[in-house]
Design an enzyme around this catalytic site. Sequence first.
Site, short mmCIF file in Angstrom:
data_model
loop_
_atom_site.label_atom_id
_atom_site.label_comp_id
_atom_site.label_asym_id
_atom_site.label_seq_id
_atom_site.Cartn_x
_atom_site.Cartn_y
_atom_site.Cartn_z
N GLU A 121 -9.97 -4.87 -9.56
CA GLU A 121 -8.96 -5.94 -10.05
C GLU A 121 -8.29 -6.71 -9.15
O GLU A 121 -7.84 -6.26 -8.10
CB GLU A 121 -8.05 -5.30 -11.16
CG GLU A 121 -8.80 -4.83 -12.45
CD GLU A 121 -8.03 -4.32 -13.53
OE1 GLU A 121 -8.25 -4.39 -14.74
OE2 GLU A 121 -6.72 -3.53 -13.13
N CYS A 149 2.17 -4.75 -10.78
CA CYS A 149 2.28 -3.66 -9.59
C CYS A 149 1.98 -2.24 -10.31
O CYS A 149 2.75 -1.92 -11.26
CB CYS A 149 3.54 -3.36 -9.16
SG CYS A 149 3.70 -4.96 -7.88
N1 SAH Z 1 -1.56 1.45 -1.66
C1 SAH Z 1 -0.55 0.39 -1.28
C2 SAH Z 1 -0.88 -1.06 -1.89
C3 SAH Z 1 -1.29 -0.90 -3.46
S1 SAH Z 1 -0.07 -0.54 -4.54
C4 SAH Z 1 0.65 0.80 -1.71
O1 SAH Z 1 0.83 1.85 -1.98
O2 SAH Z 1 1.64 0.27 -1.31
C5 SAH Z 1 0.71 -1.86 -4.76
C6 SAH Z 1 2.33 -1.88 -5.02
O3 SAH Z 1 2.58 -1.58 -6.18
C7 SAH Z 1 3.13 -0.79 -4.17
O4 SAH Z 1 4.04 -1.31 -3.67
C8 SAH Z 1 3.08 0.04 -5.26
O5 SAH Z 1 4.05 1.14 -4.66
C9 SAH Z 1 3.50 -0.55 -6.60
N2 SAH Z 1 3.27 0.44 -7.78
C10 SAH Z 1 2.42 1.08 -8.01
N3 SAH Z 1 2.46 1.50 -9.28
C11 SAH Z 1 3.69 0.93 -9.77
C12 SAH Z 1 4.34 0.93 -11.06
N4 SAH Z 1 3.76 1.67 -11.86
N5 SAH Z 1 5.33 0.19 -11.18
C13 SAH Z 1 5.75 -0.84 -10.00
N6 SAH Z 1 5.25 -0.73 -8.91
C14 SAH Z 1 4.10 0.19 -8.83
#
Ligand code: SAH
Length: 364
Positions: free
Chosen positions: A109, A350
């Site tokens: 995605e 996110c």
């Molecule tokens: N693997 C990397 C990048 C992809 S995740 C990382 O973890 O940073 C992208 C972003 O979304 C990251 O900042 C992650 O912490 C955040 N994220 C993941 N699940 C989320 C959720 N349920 N609510 C808010 N942010 C979330």
Amino acid sequence: MPTIGTLLSRPARVAPVDTITDIGALSREEIAEALARLGQPRFRAAQVVRWLYGRGVAGFDEMTDLPAELRERLAADYSIDSATIETRQVSRDGTRKYLVRFHDGISVETVGLPDKDRLTVCFSTQAGCAMGCTFCATGRTGLARDLTCGEMVRQVLLVAADFGQRVTNAVAMGQGEPFANYDASIAALRLLNSPDGLGIGARHITVSTCGLPAGIRRFAMEPEQFTLAVSLHSAVQTTRDRLMPGVKGVPLPGLRETLIAYAGSTGRRPTLEYALAAGVNDTDAELAALTSFCRGMLVHVNLIPINPVEGSGLQRTVGDRVRVFRDALQRAGVEASVRVERGVDIDAACGQLRQHQGGTGNAG
Ligand code: SAH
Ligand code: SF4
């Protein structure tokens, strides 16, 4: 690499087609090396990159300023594998989420976020993710495979074409952990940044990592001014270990030292991502730990109420806790802001990006 000659002389059962590499697996440097091996002048690499990622052509025969012989030779050695938009959903706020499918049927995605004259693309670096963060839809499905740099850039090209607009910002914040696929991710950032590619300013290109210290140290050495974001989500070791099992082995004081060294050597301020979940990481004790983690560091804290992900058992923080966190951090001299959510209605926010393998294309 097979040449036209070897392709023709081989018996059919050797299936030489399988040995053709997607040119998208090559970094800019590797493209330059491959062309040098073919005795080509240096400027050819810029031409090829321009066709591939500046223009997004689908075949070598479209690279009209290359000598015909070179086009044929490239077509014999490499493919330009497809990336296609399988489905597209449009949010009330203009955010668009795409399911992008690659040649082998694997899909990821990708999200396009328009904002006045800006267009930000959130792209995936892996199909799925092995880190298993409990709050993240991607992490709940495991890793299918790494993406190549070309597959990352092609996502951005597809979104640019769909909006008919130049991409001004790119964030490696879709599916996957970019530092678990380091070389391909950096190669993609370079192609996005290159004037022959998409020409996006390095400062407008952000990598988000779950905080792999070796990756952060390597990233600090890269000459470009790319931006770093780190998913922290808790400054209490036991809480973070529970939320982010993939980085259980990373002690928080060590992560803190790595970030201080990063800011010291690059002069750049990393962002810490902190998604608040009710009763888990939004308590006073968690706030105190976060404040002391950040105090005295060059850092920006991005606070966000956690996005609901089915089966995670986590609820978003209630009341004004997000603002309480922001104000307390600011009082302690720590830069902090609350992130505006986009695309929640189409599960494009996110952590809401899921892995689809030959699926229906229904999001979320
Ligand atoms: N693997 C990397 C990048 C992809 S995740 C990382 O973890 O940073 C992208 C972003 O979304 C990251 O900042 C992650 O912490 C955040 N994220 C993941 N699940 C989320 C959720 N349920 N609510 C808010 N942010 C979330
Ligand atoms: Fe992977 Fe990042 Fe999701 Fe964690 S938050 S599972 S590291 S994509």
